[in-house]
Design an enzyme around this catalytic site. Structure first.
Site, PDB file in Angstrom:
ATOM      1  N   SER A 164     -43.247  20.142  28.487  1.00 51.38           N
ATOM      2  CA  SER A 164     -44.049  18.940  28.291  1.00 51.38           C
ATOM      3  C   SER A 164     -45.528  19.301  28.155  1.00 51.38           C
ATOM      4  O   SER A 164     -46.201  18.920  27.199  1.00 51.38           O
ATOM      5  CB  SER A 164     -43.818  17.997  29.481  1.00 51.38           C
ATOM      6  OG  SER A 164     -44.811  17.003  29.535  1.00 51.38           O
ATOM      7  N   ASP A 218     -37.802  15.693  37.168  1.00 50.23           N
ATOM      8  CA  ASP A 218     -39.034  16.404  36.803  1.00 50.23           C
ATOM      9  C   ASP A 218     -38.833  17.884  37.156  1.00 50.23           C
ATOM     10  O   ASP A 218     -39.230  18.335  38.220  1.00 50.23           O
ATOM     11  CB  ASP A 218     -40.180  15.777  37.611  1.00 50.23           C
ATOM     12  CG  ASP A 218     -41.559  16.067  37.017  1.00 50.23           C
ATOM     13  OD1 ASP A 218     -41.608  16.660  35.930  1.00 50.23           O
ATOM     14  OD2 ASP A 218     -42.553  15.703  37.648  1.00 50.23           O
ATOM     15  N   THR A 222     -44.227  10.474  37.752  1.00 52.68           N
ATOM     16  CA  THR A 222     -43.685  10.009  39.036  1.00 52.68           C
ATOM     17  C   THR A 222     -44.814   9.768  40.036  1.00 52.68           C
ATOM     18  O   THR A 222     -44.556   9.508  41.190  1.00 52.68           O
ATOM     19  CB  THR A 222     -42.725  11.072  39.618  1.00 52.68           C
ATOM     20  OG1 THR A 222     -43.415  12.325  39.669  1.00 52.68           O
ATOM     21  CG2 THR A 222     -41.496  11.230  38.756  1.00 52.68           C
ATOM     22  N   SER A 223     -46.053   9.881  39.593  1.00 53.23           N
ATOM     23  CA  SER A 223     -47.193   9.751  40.505  1.00 53.23           C
ATOM     24  C   SER A 223     -47.829   8.364  40.369  1.00 53.23           C
ATOM     25  O   SER A 223     -47.523   7.625  39.452  1.00 53.23           O
ATOM     26  CB  SER A 223     -48.224  10.822  40.172  1.00 53.23           C
ATOM     27  OG  SER A 223     -48.913  10.469  38.988  1.00 53.23           O
ATOM     28  N   LYS A 270     -45.457  19.121  44.866  1.00 54.74           N
ATOM     29  CA  LYS A 270     -44.358  19.513  43.982  1.00 54.74           C
ATOM     30  C   LYS A 270     -43.949  20.947  44.237  1.00 54.74           C
ATOM     31  O   LYS A 270     -42.786  21.296  44.119  1.00 54.74           O
ATOM     32  CB  LYS A 270     -44.775  19.361  42.511  1.00 54.74           C
ATOM     33  CG  LYS A 270     -44.634  17.939  42.024  1.00 54.74           C
ATOM     34  CD  LYS A 270     -44.766  17.859  40.511  1.00 54.74           C
ATOM     35  CE  LYS A 270     -44.907  16.411  40.098  1.00 54.74           C
ATOM     36  NZ  LYS A 270     -45.403  16.277  38.718  1.00 54.74           N
ATOM     37  N   GLY A 292     -48.534  16.080  41.903  1.00 50.53           N
ATOM     38  CA  GLY A 292     -47.879  16.109  43.201  1.00 50.53           C
ATOM     39  C   GLY A 292     -48.842  15.902  44.352  1.00 50.53           C
ATOM     40  O   GLY A 292     -48.406  15.730  45.484  1.00 50.53           O
ATOM     41  N   SER A 330     -51.170  12.956  29.644  1.00 46.69           N
ATOM     42  CA  SER A 330     -50.072  11.998  29.745  1.00 46.69           C
ATOM     43  C   SER A 330     -50.461  10.909  30.727  1.00 46.69           C
ATOM     44  O   SER A 330     -51.393  11.058  31.504  1.00 46.69           O
ATOM     45  CB  SER A 330     -48.823  12.678  30.292  1.00 46.69           C
ATOM     46  OG  SER A 330     -48.439  13.718  29.453  1.00 46.69           O
ATOM     47  N   ARG A 331     -49.701   9.856  30.697  1.00 48.41           N
ATOM     48  CA  ARG A 331     -49.775   8.898  31.797  1.00 48.41           C
ATOM     49  C   ARG A 331     -48.911   9.447  32.934  1.00 48.41           C
ATOM     50  O   ARG A 331     -48.180  10.422  32.758  1.00 48.41           O
ATOM     51  CB  ARG A 331     -49.277   7.536  31.337  1.00 48.41           C
ATOM     52  CG  ARG A 331     -50.172   6.952  30.233  1.00 48.41           C
ATOM     53  CD  ARG A 331     -49.749   5.549  29.875  1.00 48.41           C
ATOM     54  NE  ARG A 331     -50.553   5.022  28.781  1.00 48.41           N
ATOM     55  CZ  ARG A 331     -51.738   4.426  28.932  1.00 48.41           C
ATOM     56  NH1 ARG A 331     -52.267   4.297  30.140  1.00 48.41           N
ATOM     57  NH2 ARG A 331     -52.387   3.961  27.880  1.00 48.41           N
ATOM     58  N   ALA A 332     -49.001   8.798  34.092  1.00 48.89           N
ATOM     59  CA  ALA A 332     -48.237   9.243  35.255  1.00 48.89           C
ATOM     60  C   ALA A 332     -46.746   9.271  34.954  1.00 48.89           C
ATOM     61  O   ALA A 332     -46.235   8.395  34.252  1.00 48.89           O
ATOM     62  CB  ALA A 332     -48.495   8.311  36.425  1.00 48.89           C
TER      63      ALA A 332
END
Lengths: 507, 507
Positions: free
Chosen positions: B278, B270, B212-213, B302, B182, B208-210
């Site tokens: 996750s 999210d 929502t970023s 966030k 965030g 992880s990969r992005a």
């Protein structure tokens, strides 16, 4: 008004591709396309393709074979070309489609916000313009499934009406009926409309196709007549006969509803609020002034208790009033299927048997048809209170209702289906001697769907027994009608796991 | 073990089709296919295609052109053929795929039920087997978004771990960290892992990969090294260097998480619960024993309040404890971006500047890296309480941390990207003179994503100003890096509507 290619848009030549992508809009770009390079748009969710004023939003694939697609071409299916009004070779403007702005409102709903009328209008507009993907529609539906305030439900219903066309009738009283479903074989609408039309009460009935059931009214009527009428045709049928029994989708009545249903159906999501919005938006758009809602209650029907039915009935009345619709609610017996047939052709057979006064017509279907028609006839100013059922019986027994149906069928045109009751029949035997104490509507509907209904109009179930009957082991409980081997296999397997009949083994 | 064709299954010959269907599995049937007639399977949601023990579930299209596909063939993309281990001409068993049984549990969740551990296991198993469509995954995610009891969250997390592989490490203490995101540019992980590795604390970091970023840790690390390591490679890197900074997807750690993320990402959904499941499923599967969770709080991050951060922190600790993970939580400043770069290559540049002790290294990024590393170093039994930050600074300033990163990069292998900081730069000028009073993390992230990050690793935003700076009208606030014309146009337009900086116009 053609615009030239620019960095973020390309003009490409339409080429028909010999692929049927079923209901999805899909276009094909060439790997070597320079005007809109595939590797640049790979991260884009969809493409927007425009031809004059016509536009479509489509997902895309990439063709590696130059013989399939030249680098300055875009491949489209025949239905997509038709929708754009474009011939092969037409120059189409192609650009990355933006995510619809109203997705922000969907996300707000999912995280618990209350949406405004403007929010719902924006979402319904985008859904009607096919700008949402199935995944996004599913998110909206499930987001609304968790909680929808009554004001939101009214705003949603109104937004659904406003996103489509509205029919207006030159009559003081326009009657309509709707059953929320869940009871297989409960096909009263066709008979009721025939009785009302015979009496002269205006009843321009538009129906959905089945969502989670083996047959909707539109699916069943389609066995008898064409149902996909355009608005002009619909108006024409009603002017000539005082009624119609049509599918609402082509008349562009609450088109958002049909799109929502196309996702609800495979998901199997069907909440009270979505049901109210779906039904009332269709009825308001169809120009009804009075609506009778049939709420069957049963242990395996959609509504399991009369308390739930009362609550849902009040929701229908409250939202209906906000939409200018007078809603009457009738709570009926949904403890077992009605009639014998389950599936479009089998149900149409039962409906005709009732209207024809055949000696083997299912009596429960006949009685329910008369009850509902009677209730609606009492809207008519010329009938004294309590005289409705008597008048309904009169119109049925005199053959006037059957003649009214014939007029409606003739006005709508012949059925496009060649659906006859199927000749591929498997009897399902009673697993033991005993008394039938219950029939599971849910399981019967599931088996009929697995048998192929409503996609295959001739498929379904023909019930041989009812609750209260004594059976001996091996006697048929019902017959599965399924000609497609895949469907037949699935239906037989499901009925072997659970035949849907509860048989009290004593006796 | 080949079975013959039968009414509900067909043996068809594999043929490669020159189409790239992007991430969807799609197969093609010939219109004239007799063994599995397209009109019979049209109502079926998906097909199952098997070759020996390998299976895939795919949606399908129908080819009208016999030159594209013969009637006894089935068309598959190259990746699908690879996944099945099949060459062209191989005989494949094709049949209608049934809807996964666990969809019933998803529907129950949507209508308000509390799911059991067995329910979540069934759903995660089916999702991991690619048996759910995107629409169905969206329904599950949004259904859980409305309400998930704490016990359900624990069961979901455990089911996600169980549906994949687990790494086990031969060390008493396995440290891991995670930031919930965030805050653009907040790329501390790479520096922290380098410091811990330099100290000798085991830190097998998978990211992880992005979602929502504009960049995840895996996206940023991929600018420096290969990150898509197989489990053996990952183990090898950790054995050689005591650490790794890898993408978790290929290691089959909580593979359901990656599938859920692939739908969360385009939907932009999210929730706290999904976030906890996750992150903890990945950490538990990666064999961590101790986890530091970084929760940045800011007006547009966030988490917007420290009360929310405390609540989320406790959820992490409660669920972590149930998973056997000791979770430490740190609440940090998320009021503005950290560092200068936003986007994989730009963030990698900042991380290296910190580790290289470059004089223009962003001091906020350096300080936060030291704080987090210090907190984690104190897990180490050989360090007295309170000595963590001092030790971290020592390892940074001595160059030991940079050398540790070099060892990790060398062990993981060279980056597959050719991502350099982009040369296509647009300055975004201050709209007026004044004091910068706030920077909107959400809007900065949005513009960086529109510019192409993280799909285009070189795209993003390079910040020139921070909160508290005075600017004059026309001076650049930041630079948009975007080489793709479409992306550049979208990013520039968004920054013109709202540049993301709040400038107090007095002064």
């Amino acid at each position: 008004m053609e615009q030239p290619s620019s960095p973020d848009r390309a003009v490409l030549a339409a080429r028909a591709i010999g692929l049927d992508t079923l209901r999805e809009n899909v276009v094909v770009l060439a790997r070597g396309c320079m005007a809109l390079r595939p590797e640049h748009v790979k991260g884009v969710r969809k493409l927007e393709v425009a031809h004059g004023d016509q536009r479509l939003i489509a997902s895309f694939m990439i063709a590696d074979d130059p013989a399939m697609l030249a680098s300055d071409e875009i491949g489209l299916t025949q239905p997509a070309l038709r929708r754009l009004g474009a011939a092969a070779g037409a120059r189409l403007l192609v650009r990355p489609a933006r995510a619809p702005a109203s997705l922000e409102q969907v996300r707000a709903k999912i995280s618990g916000a209350t949406l405004s009328a403007a929010d719902f209008r924006a979402i319904m507009r985008d859904i009607t313009a096919h700008a949402f993907s199935d995944m996004e529609i599913a998110a909206f539906l499930v987001g609304c499934a968790s909680f929808l305030a009554t004001e939101e439900l009214i705003d949603l219903t109104r937004a659904m009406v406003e996103a489509g066309d509205r029919l207006r009738w030159n009559a003081p009283l326009v009657a309509d009926k709707h059953c929320i479903g869940g009871v297989p074989g409960n096909r009263t609408t066709i008979g009721v409309v025939a009785i009302l039309a015979a009496h002269g009460l205006m009843c321009p009935k538009t129906s959905s196709r089945a969502i989670t059931s083996p047959a909707g009214t539109a699916d069943t009527m389609e066995v008898l007549a064409r149902v996909d009428l355009y608005p002009d045709e619909l108006r024409n049928v009603v002017e000539r006969t005082g009624a119609c029994i049509a599918w609402g989708g082509r008349a562009n009545l609450s088109p958002a509803d049909d799109i929502l249903i196309s996702v609800e159906r495979p998901l199997g999501v069907d909440t009270p609020e979505q049901m109210v919005a779906s039904i009332l938006s269709k009825k308001a758009a169809a120009g009804a002034t009075h609506l009778l809602v049939d709420l069957p209650v049963g242990w395996r029907a959609k509504i399991r208790s009369s308390a739930d039915a009362r609550r849902l009935g009040k929701l229908f009345q409250h939202v209906g009033a906000a939409m200018g619709l007078s809603v009457d609610v009738i709570v009926t017996d949904g403890s077992q299927p009605i009639g014998r047939g389950v599936g479009p052709a089998l149900e149409a057979r039962d409906v005709l048997a009732v209207l024809d006064q055949a000696c083997d017509a299912p009596q429960d279907l006949r009685q329910k048809t008369l009850t509902l028609a009677g209730r609606m006839l009492e809207l008519s100013p010329d009938l004294p209170g309590g005289a409705g059922v008597g008048r309904a019986r009169e119109l049925l027994e005199s053959g006037a209702a059957r003649k009214a149906l014939d007029r409606i069928v003739a006005a709508q045109g012949p059925s496009p289906l060649q659906a006859h009751v199927s000749a591929c029949i498997d009897p399902i035997p009673a697993p033991r001697d005993g008394l039938i104490t219950a029939i599971d509507c849910h399981q019967i509907a599931k088996i009929a769907r697995l048998a192929g209904a409503p996609t295959d109009a001739s498929a379904g179930i023909d019930l041989a027994r009812r609750v209260g009957d004594q059976v001996r082991k091996g006697e048929p409980l019902y017959f599965i009608h399924a000609c497609e081997p895949t469907d037949r296999g699935f239906a037989l397997e499901a009925s072997q796991i659970d035949c849907g009949f509860v048989i009290n083994g004593g006796a």
